[in-house]
Design a protein around this motif. Sequence first.
Motif, short mmCIF file in Angstrom:
data_model
loop_
_atom_site.label_atom_id
_atom_site.label_comp_id
_atom_site.label_asym_id
_atom_site.label_seq_id
_atom_site.Cartn_x
_atom_site.Cartn_y
_atom_site.Cartn_z
N PHE A 68 19.76 32.16 -13.11
CA PHE A 68 20.80 32.40 -14.11
C PHE A 68 20.75 31.32 -15.18
N ALA A 69 20.76 31.73 -16.44
CA ALA A 69 20.79 30.79 -17.57
C ALA A 69 22.00 31.11 -18.43
N ASN A 70 22.82 30.10 -18.69
CA ASN A 70 24.12 30.32 -19.32
C ASN A 70 24.08 30.17 -20.83
N SER A 71 25.23 30.39 -21.42
CA SER A 71 25.36 30.49 -22.87
C SER A 71 25.58 29.13 -23.53
N LEU A 72 25.56 29.14 -24.84
CA LEU A 72 25.88 27.96 -25.64
C LEU A 72 27.33 27.54 -25.39
N GLY A 73 27.54 26.26 -25.09
CA GLY A 73 28.89 25.76 -24.90
C GLY A 73 29.47 25.96 -23.52
N THR A 74 28.65 26.46 -22.57
CA THR A 74 29.11 26.57 -21.18
C THR A 74 28.11 25.88 -20.26
N ASP A 75 28.53 25.69 -19.01
CA ASP A 75 27.61 25.12 -18.02
C ASP A 75 27.44 26.12 -16.88
N LEU A 76 26.82 25.70 -15.80
CA LEU A 76 26.47 26.64 -14.74
C LEU A 76 27.68 27.26 -14.05
N ARG A 77 28.87 26.73 -14.32
CA ARG A 77 30.08 27.36 -13.76
C ARG A 77 30.36 28.72 -14.38
N LEU A 78 29.63 29.06 -15.44
CA LEU A 78 29.77 30.39 -16.03
C LEU A 78 29.61 31.49 -14.99
N TRP A 79 28.83 31.22 -13.94
CA TRP A 79 28.51 32.24 -12.94
C TRP A 79 29.34 32.12 -11.68
N ASP A 80 30.36 31.28 -11.69
CA ASP A 80 31.15 31.03 -10.48
C ASP A 80 31.80 32.30 -9.91
N LYS A 81 32.20 33.22 -10.77
CA LYS A 81 32.85 34.44 -10.28
C LYS A 81 31.84 35.48 -9.80
N ILE A 82 30.60 35.36 -10.25
CA ILE A 82 29.58 36.35 -9.94
C ILE A 82 28.90 36.09 -8.61
N ILE A 83 28.53 34.85 -8.35
CA ILE A 83 27.75 34.52 -7.16
C ILE A 83 28.43 35.01 -5.87
N PRO A 84 29.74 34.81 -5.68
CA PRO A 84 30.36 35.27 -4.42
C PRO A 84 30.35 36.79 -4.25
N LEU A 85 30.15 37.53 -5.32
CA LEU A 85 30.16 38.99 -5.25
C LEU A 85 28.79 39.58 -4.94
N LEU A 86 27.77 38.73 -4.88
CA LEU A 86 26.40 39.17 -4.61
C LEU A 86 26.04 38.90 -3.15
N PRO A 87 25.07 39.60 -2.59
CA PRO A 87 24.73 39.44 -1.16
C PRO A 87 24.30 38.02 -0.83
N LYS A 88 24.78 37.50 0.28
CA LYS A 88 24.40 36.16 0.71
C LYS A 88 23.04 36.15 1.41
N GLU A 89 22.63 37.28 1.92
CA GLU A 89 21.36 37.38 2.64
C GLU A 89 20.27 37.93 1.72
N GLY A 90 19.11 37.29 1.75
CA GLY A 90 17.96 37.83 1.06
C GLY A 90 17.75 37.37 -0.37
N PHE A 91 18.73 36.65 -0.93
CA PHE A 91 18.61 36.20 -2.32
C PHE A 91 18.91 34.70 -2.43
N ARG A 92 18.13 34.04 -3.24
CA ARG A 92 18.33 32.62 -3.56
C ARG A 92 18.82 32.55 -5.00
N PHE A 93 20.07 32.18 -5.20
CA PHE A 93 20.67 32.15 -6.53
C PHE A 93 20.57 30.75 -7.12
N ILE A 94 19.89 30.65 -8.25
CA ILE A 94 19.62 29.36 -8.89
C ILE A 94 20.27 29.35 -10.27
N ARG A 95 20.99 28.31 -10.57
CA ARG A 95 21.57 28.16 -11.91
C ARG A 95 21.45 26.70 -12.34
#
Length: 266
Positions: A26-53
């Motif tokens: 995940f690559a975030n927008s101008l003026g934000t940091d990696l917390r941009l994806w804080d609401k998204i990561i918990p909604l995605l499967p915990k098994e089988g995926f490595r989420f990197i931001r």
Amino acid sequence: MKIARLSSVDLHWREDGDPDGYPIVFANSLGTDLRLWDKIIPLLPKEGFRFIRFDKRGHGLSSCPKPPYAMDALVTDTEELLDKINVGACIFVGLSIGGIIGQSLASRRPEAIKALVLSNTAAKLGTAEMWQDRIDRIREGGIEAMADAILQRWFGEVFRQSAEATLWRNMMTRTPADGYIGCSAAIAATDLTTSTAQLKLPALGIGGELDMASPPELVRGTTELIAGSRYVEIRNAGHLPCVEYPDIYAGHLMTFLKETSHVRTV
């Protein structure tokens, strides 16, 4: 917290999910940091995926070289980070300037970027004159001078009236001015229309109905440069739909992950 020491910058990064899973970057927008994806990561499967931001240069907890920055440098930062943390192939999710980085990286390393999400972005965002005006205003009055106008591009009116909008305003105004100016200069000098039209990979475009920073017709037009791509639009959303409507946004991502990764999801 993790820091990757690269050739010309130190990048703050984080990973969640399965450390042995298929990488989703995940690559975030101008003026934000990696917390941009804080609401998204918990909604995605915990098994089988490595989420990197990660925080791009000049943002969040990453180091902040003096501007201007070139888009090539931002892409090289990302490339070096992925090499350092052993990401050989991935699905890349980029929002705004993050989507520009994703397009560039897919052109540079087609063997590494297996699928691409172009969220609230374009092959070319704005004009050089528009970006120079913004840079001049920030140099004169800091990001605070532009904060309310930027917030109007980021969110719909209902969200802007919420208490949470204050947190995002604070994130924006606490971005180092040099980092914001440097990345603005990189966007101003970038037009990927030709190279993006040559990409051959699965692509999903996500637009926000009320996005004034990257209007939905611009996102749709960029997505359609890639043969076989698909575009979806989130109603009543501004430039950061992953913040305003995380359930809808995550649903679109999940559908795309099912279609493009080798991981079986339920």
